[in-house]
Scaffold this motif. Structure first.
Motif, short mmCIF file in Angstrom:
data_model
loop_
_atom_site.label_atom_id
_atom_site.label_comp_id
_atom_site.label_asym_id
_atom_site.label_seq_id
_atom_site.Cartn_x
_atom_site.Cartn_y
_atom_site.Cartn_z
N SER A 118 49.60 51.37 38.55
CA SER A 118 50.68 51.90 39.46
C SER A 118 51.31 50.50 40.27
N ASP A 119 50.35 49.66 40.62
CA ASP A 119 51.01 48.31 41.20
C ASP A 119 49.77 47.10 40.93
N PHE A 120 50.51 46.10 40.70
CA PHE A 120 49.73 44.93 40.52
C PHE A 120 49.97 43.91 41.55
N LEU A 121 48.89 43.21 41.74
CA LEU A 121 49.14 42.34 42.80
C LEU A 121 48.80 40.77 42.27
N TYR A 122 49.48 39.82 42.86
CA TYR A 122 49.28 38.39 42.22
C TYR A 122 49.09 37.65 43.29
N TYR A 123 48.25 36.31 43.27
CA TYR A 123 48.41 35.22 44.05
C TYR A 123 49.54 34.52 44.36
N GLU A 124 50.03 34.20 45.54
CA GLU A 124 51.46 33.91 45.81
C GLU A 124 51.47 32.56 45.24
N GLY A 125 52.46 32.16 44.41
CA GLY A 125 52.56 30.96 43.71
C GLY A 125 51.94 30.91 42.18
N GLN A 126 51.19 32.20 41.89
CA GLN A 126 50.45 32.19 40.66
C GLN A 126 50.94 33.29 39.88
N ARG A 127 52.12 33.77 40.06
CA ARG A 127 52.57 34.92 39.28
C ARG A 127 52.57 34.63 37.85
N SER A 128 52.99 33.67 37.34
CA SER A 128 52.96 33.09 36.18
C SER A 128 51.69 33.12 35.46
N LYS A 129 50.52 33.09 36.28
CA LYS A 129 49.19 33.01 35.78
C LYS A 129 48.74 34.46 35.55
N GLY A 130 49.53 35.64 35.83
CA GLY A 130 49.21 37.01 35.69
C GLY A 130 48.64 37.69 36.95
N ARG A 173 31.52 27.29 36.95
CA ARG A 173 30.49 26.72 35.93
C ARG A 173 30.52 27.22 34.61
N LYS A 174 31.02 28.58 34.55
CA LYS A 174 30.79 29.23 33.37
C LYS A 174 32.39 29.42 32.63
N PRO A 175 32.33 29.01 31.41
CA PRO A 175 33.56 29.23 30.63
C PRO A 175 34.12 30.54 30.36
N ASP A 176 33.29 31.53 30.28
CA ASP A 176 33.51 32.92 29.79
C ASP A 176 34.02 33.97 30.79
N ASN A 177 34.69 33.32 31.84
CA ASN A 177 35.16 34.23 32.94
C ASN A 177 36.69 33.75 33.38
N GLU A 178 37.46 34.63 33.98
CA GLU A 178 38.90 34.24 34.43
C GLU A 178 38.98 33.70 35.83
N PHE A 179 37.59 33.64 36.29
CA PHE A 179 37.81 32.94 37.77
C PHE A 179 37.78 31.41 37.73
N ASP A 180 38.76 30.58 38.02
CA ASP A 180 38.83 29.30 37.95
C ASP A 180 39.14 28.58 39.20
N ILE A 181 39.28 27.29 39.06
CA ILE A 181 39.72 26.59 40.50
C ILE A 181 41.08 27.11 40.97
N ALA A 182 42.12 27.37 40.34
CA ALA A 182 43.37 28.16 40.78
C ALA A 182 43.09 29.29 41.33
N ARG A 183 42.52 30.22 40.52
CA ARG A 183 42.24 31.51 41.39
C ARG A 183 41.50 31.48 42.56
#
Length: 377
Positions: free
Chosen positions: A206-218, A357-367
């Protein structure tokens, strides 16, 4: 000029940009009809039942090791609590639209169909989503009969007089829960989990939210409903958000109207329970909300007057901000946002370090920067 502004307003843009997520799968395995119930473990079933009744549930089954809490509408229990060594959320159960969906799903996932206990009846297909969270899809369960509910108050609105020579005296009593509405989950593998629910259970966004300035990251959050075709469904049955650990965030339960919600909240407050945030009205979903902590600290929500969408609406897109969580009401509390000093915020902080520290997730410094910006807003 049309006045239909479901998404065309200051809070949400209509539809994706080119190349963005469409919010639905082309050919899902099945289409789940609804949430069936939520499952928890707690060491103290008596305390869970006391809070449950204060919150507005009725008990539909209990023994020494299990408690079923239900709403007033006919159907299934809303919450199942089993005795466990520690308090934890063990997963959602979705209701299949048809009994024939279970063998199709079991074959696709390569897992068996198994009988549920006699106190529930029916069959289940159990699997893990990409986050590692257990998900059940059930069918053929025993149906509970309806219970007496709360009748919404008759209101004098504007110039229309519907109540004449009569007063309003709503009782300060528990708001009777009518039904389970939705559950919100956090995951370190948001995109993978999102696609799994859309492709496997036929849910639609129904709705997506994105971090301001990061819409291009999804997107980093989605409000997801069941696809019932032309029959309207709750704006979201499941909401998912990206975060540094996989966990339960909150669950929501419908009550009759604003007076039931407010008077029920006053009853909870008088009983010594902690209001986390409310009363207010959300933007995504439009619900009037009131959030509470249960006997073991789980976040639970009373809601009323939520949006109902059929399958013709495309997803809205909006930036995530703390101020964007409500149209009106008090500012989102530190407790609701998970930044109030204490055990929960400490666990979240520790998980941030672990996730980075883990490479197998989507949570990184930008997020992380995006999340901190929301928390500070």
């Amino acid at each position: 000029m049309s006045t239909h502004h479901t998404h065309n307003d200051l809070h949400s843009e209509q539809g994706p940009l080119a190349g963005e997520h469409p919010g639905r799968a082309t050919n899902p395995v099945i289409k789940a009809r609804d949430l069936a119930w939520l499952e928890f473990e707690k060491p103290d079933l008596a305390g869970a039942e006391i809070f449950g009744h204060a919150f507005g549930f009725a008990t539909s089954y209990k023994d020494a090791d299990e408690l079923h809490l239900r709403g007033t509408r006919a159907g299934l229990p809303a919450v199942i609590v089993r005795r466990g060594a520690r308090s934890r959320f063990t997963g959602p159960a979705f209701l299949a639209a048809d009994d024939s969906d279970l063998p199709r799903l079991a074959s696709h996932l390569g897992v068996p169909m198994t009988p549920l206990p006699e106190n529930l009846g029916g069959l289940t297909v159990d699997s893990l989503d990409p986050s590692g969270a257990r998900v059940r899809v059930v069918a053929g369960c025993h149906q509970l009969p309806a219970l007496p509910g709360q009748t919404p108050l008759v209101l004098n609105v504007g110039a229309e007089i519907a109540r004449e020579n009569l007063t309003q005296r709503p009782l300060r009593e528990p708001a009777k829960v009518e039904r389970l509405g939705h559950v919100v989950l956090q995951t370190t593998r948001y995109r993978a989990a999102l696609d799994w629910y859309l492709e496997t259970l036929g849910l639609i966004v129904s709705d997506f939210l994105y971090y301001e300035g990061q819409r291009s990251k999804g997107p980093i959050m989605s409000f997801i409903r069941c696809d019932r075709g032309s029959e309207p469904a709750d704006h979201h049955t499941l909401a998912m958000t990206l975060g540094p650990r996989t966990r339960y965030v909150h669950s929501a339960y419908q009550v009759a109207d604003l007076d039931a919600l407010a008077a029920g909240g006053q009853f909870l407050q008088d009983a010594g329970y902690h209001r986390s945030w409310g009363i207010g009205r959300h933007i995504q979903g439009s619900q009037i909300f009131d959030y509470w902590r249960d006997d073991k600290g789980f976040l639970v929500e009373h809601f009323t007057d939520g949006d109902m969408f059929d399958n013709t609406l495309d997803p809205g897109w909006a930036p995530m901000t703390a101020s964007g969580l409500a149209q009106w009401g008090p500012p989102a509390s530190a407790d609701f946002l998970g930044i109030k000093p204490g055990r929960e915020s400490l666990a979240e902080a520790r998980s941030i370090l672990s996730a980075l520290r883990k490479p197998d997730n989507e949570f990184d410094i930008a997020r992380l920067r995006g999340l901190l910006k929301v928390a500070s807003s």
